[in-house]
Design an enzyme around this catalytic site. Structure first.
Site, PDB file in Angstrom:
ATOM      1  N   TYR A 185       0.857  -1.189   0.000  1.00 45.82           N
ATOM      2  CA  TYR A 185       0.000   0.000   0.000  1.00 45.82           C
ATOM      3  C   TYR A 185       0.886   1.230   0.000  1.00 45.82           C
ATOM      4  O   TYR A 185       1.848   1.305   0.764  1.00 45.82           O
ATOM      5  CB  TYR A 185      -0.892  -0.008   1.239  1.00 45.82           C
ATOM      6  CG  TYR A 185      -1.780   1.212   1.385  1.00 45.82           C
ATOM      7  CD1 TYR A 185      -2.843   1.436   0.510  1.00 45.82           C
ATOM      8  CD2 TYR A 185      -1.563   2.142   2.414  1.00 45.82           C
ATOM      9  CE1 TYR A 185      -3.670   2.548   0.650  1.00 45.82           C
ATOM     10  CE2 TYR A 185      -2.393   3.253   2.557  1.00 45.82           C
ATOM     11  CZ  TYR A 185      -3.438   3.451   1.677  1.00 45.82           C
ATOM     12  OH  TYR A 185      -4.251   4.546   1.818  1.00 45.82           O
TER      13      TYR A 185
ATOM     14  N   ASP B  87       9.205   2.918   0.016  1.00 52.77           N
ATOM     15  CA  ASP B  87       8.138   3.575   0.759  1.00 52.77           C
ATOM     16  C   ASP B  87       8.324   3.192   2.226  1.00 52.77           C
ATOM     17  O   ASP B  87       7.945   2.103   2.651  1.00 52.77           O
ATOM     18  CB  ASP B  87       6.773   3.134   0.223  1.00 52.77           C
ATOM     19  CG  ASP B  87       5.627   3.827   0.957  1.00 52.77           C
ATOM     20  OD1 ASP B  87       5.905   4.556   1.926  1.00 52.77           O
ATOM     21  OD2 ASP B  87       4.466   3.632   0.555  1.00 52.77           O
TER      22      ASP B  87
ATOM     23  N   LYS C   2       3.886   9.162   8.832  1.00 53.14           N
ATOM     24  CA  LYS C   2       3.607   8.610  10.165  1.00 53.14           C
ATOM     25  C   LYS C   2       4.526   9.173  11.273  1.00 53.14           C
ATOM     26  O   LYS C   2       4.311  10.290  11.698  1.00 53.14           O
ATOM     27  CB  LYS C   2       3.582   7.082  10.082  1.00 53.14           C
ATOM     28  CG  LYS C   2       2.454   6.657   9.119  1.00 53.14           C
ATOM     29  CD  LYS C   2       2.031   5.226   9.157  1.00 53.14           C
ATOM     30  CE  LYS C   2       0.729   5.044   8.408  1.00 53.14           C
ATOM     31  NZ  LYS C   2       0.787   4.378   7.117  1.00 53.14           N
TER      32      LYS C   2
HETATM   33  C1  LIG Z   1       0.156   4.843   5.745  1.00 50.15           C
HETATM   34  C2  LIG Z   1       0.929   4.580   4.512  1.00 50.15           C
HETATM   35  C3  LIG Z   1       0.881   5.437   3.407  1.00 50.15           C
HETATM   36  C4  LIG Z   1      -0.092   6.570   3.313  1.00 50.15           C
HETATM   37  O1  LIG Z   1       0.125   7.549   4.264  1.00 50.15           O
HETATM   38  P1  LIG Z   1      -1.069   8.561   4.643  1.00 50.15           P
HETATM   39  O2  LIG Z   1      -0.446   9.527   5.565  1.00 50.15           O
HETATM   40  O3  LIG Z   1      -2.143   7.707   5.238  1.00 50.15           O
HETATM   41  O4  LIG Z   1      -1.526   9.179   3.370  1.00 50.15           O
HETATM   42  C5  LIG Z   1       1.730   5.183   2.351  1.00 50.15           C
HETATM   43  N1  LIG Z   1       2.587   4.164   2.369  1.00 50.15           N
HETATM   44  C6  LIG Z   1       2.664   3.318   3.410  1.00 50.15           C
HETATM   45  C7  LIG Z   1       3.666   2.210   3.389  1.00 50.15           C
HETATM   46  C8  LIG Z   1       1.825   3.487   4.505  1.00 50.15           C
HETATM   47  O5  LIG Z   1       1.881   2.621   5.508  1.00 50.15           O
END
Ligand SMILES: *Cc1c(COP(=O)(O)O)cnc(C)c1O
Length: 427
Positions: free
Chosen positions: A144, A239, A267
């Site tokens: 994701y 990511d 985060k």
């Molecule tokens: C949470 C998450 C996102 C998206 O971040 P948001 O602040 O919710 O838009 C993207 N990549 C990863 C791996 C994530 O865990």
């Protein structure tokens, strides 16, 4: 437990907010119950509207590594709050933040702040496409990367939980520029490179995936990816929105010793306020406006309030913290394993540092998306509900991880393990 006030609040919010929530997984749909509405948090605990107390095992999906209502973050925010909230103009604290990120994350030479993880990944692939003059992005099924159009294809967690692998509203033309490979399968990536010579702008991966439950990359796989990207002049994007600052100071790239061209962060970087960032080699980052041709902007990006919250956390990341997180997480992990064994439950645990998932599966390993979907979701739902009633707040989906914070007491740890045993017995 009595959840009357939460039930009433959800009834009302459903008439006002789509699905009653501002992010789908919060609605508890995949665990077949109504969500809990919270009043406040304190340390390792969350308190709902009815006054029920929970040990929080989500930490707002990762950011709250020092627990709720952390005093140091609060005082930093108040210090900056007195001076205003945002000026839409440069401030020194943005450079302080950049300096800190560059110091911590091995592959980052320059960094741009944004307001969410989604914004970071969307911007990172635009930059990769602009820099390489290529269109295709390769992602892995079950990973994701936020809700950008290009990523809502085999997208893990929220989408996986709700059975929406692709979302209406994403056009065919956008979808065709995203190609998919299997996580931890070098062959499947290699095949895509052969099929699409000189067309792949970037490979984006969660080096430690947290959105199909916790699934680590194999080291040889990441090394192979790095090599394939180099050979094909494609960029490698890690990511690390989840894994960054959580697995170690420098994230997964530091642990694995494999360096990407661009890293996306979110985060923890915001210390509980909305912050994201992407960074990498100067040569690539300087391709962004105003230096370069790739446009990306943000009215509230780098605002001092959010920077102060983020820095209050980043400034406290040290070896001791990660040792503490490891020791707490290991105790919980070992306790759960013993409970699984003693109750004869068909389940396995994947853990990387303070990220962990208990999978209800007959498989003996979960290494990719296809493994993850073998899980028994009904069992997870029952387990979740039982843990909730015991006062342990778990992720409301089999395909998310627990995020353990550094402020758990021995008593918290014992309670989590005890509740786990009771819950495994009852389902
Ligand atoms: C949470 C998450 C996102 C998206 O971040 P948001 O602040 O919710 O838009 C993207 N990549 C990863 C791996 C994530 O865990």
């Amino acid at each position: 437990m009595i959840y009357n006030k939460s039930i009433k609040a959800f009834k009302e919010s459903r008439g006002l907010i789509p699905g009653g929530v501002n992010s789908p997984v919060r609605a508890f749909k995949s665990v077949n119950c109504d969500p809990v509405f919270f009043d406040y948090g304190d340390g390792s605990k969350l308190y709902d509207l009815d006054g029920n107390e929970y040990i929080d095992c989500i930490s707002s999906w990762g950011p709250l590594i020092f627990g709720h209502a952390d005093k140091i973050t609060q005082s930093k925010i108040s210090e900056y709050l007195r001076k205003g909230t945002t000026y839409g103009a440069p401030t020194i604290i943005e450079s302080e933040m950049a300096k800190k990120i560059i110091e911590l994350v091995p592959s980052i030479e320059k960094v741009r702040m944004v307001n969410s993880g989604t914004e970071a990944t969307m911007s990172a692939i635009r930059l990769a496409r602009g820099y390489t003059s290529r269109n295709l992005i390769l992602k892995f099924s079950g990973n994701y990367h936020g809700h950008g159009d290009s990523f809502l294809i085999k997208a893990g967690s929220g989408a996986m939980t709700l059975g929406l692998p692709d979302s209406p509203g994403v056009t065919k033309n956008t979808a065709k520029d995203t190609i998919i490979a299997d996580f931890n399968s070098f062959e499947s990536v290699s095949e895509q490179f052969k099929k699409n010579p000189e067309k792949i702008a970037a490979v984006i991966i969660e080096p430690v995936a947290g959105n199909m439950g916790l699934v680590e990359s194999r080291k040889d796989f990441l090394i192979g990816l790095r090599r394939l990207c180099d050979e094909n002049k494609s960029l490698l994007i890690f990511d690390e929105v989840m894994s960054g600052f959580r697995l170690s100071k420098g994230g997964a790239q530091e642990l694995y010793g494999v360096l990407p061209d661009i890293t996306t962060l979110g985060k923890i970087i915001g210390g509980g306020l909305p912050v994201g960032a992407y960074g990498g080699k100067s040569e690539i980052m300087d391709y962004l406006a105003p230096n370069g041709p790739v446009y990306q902007a943000g009215t509230l990006s780098g605002n001092p309030l959010a920077m102060s919250a983020g820095l209050s956390v980043l400034n406290r990341l040290n070896d001791e913290l990660y040792e503490k997180l490891e020791s707490i997480s290991k105790k919980i992990h070992e306790g759960f394993l013993q409970n699984i064994h003693e109750t004869g439950t068909n389940a396995i645990i994947n853990r990387a540092g303070s990220m962990m998932t208990l999978f209800f599966t007959d498989n003996n390993k979960i290494e990719n998306y296809n493994d993850a979907i073998t899980c028994n979701l009904e069992k997870y739902a029952k387990y979740f509900k039982s843990m909730l009633d015991e006062g342990v707040y778990l992720p409301p989906s089999q395909f998310e991880c627990m995020f353990i914070s550094s402020v758990y007491s021995e008593k918290d740890i014992d309670k989590i393990i005890y509740s786990n045993k009771k819950s495994l017995q009852s389902i």
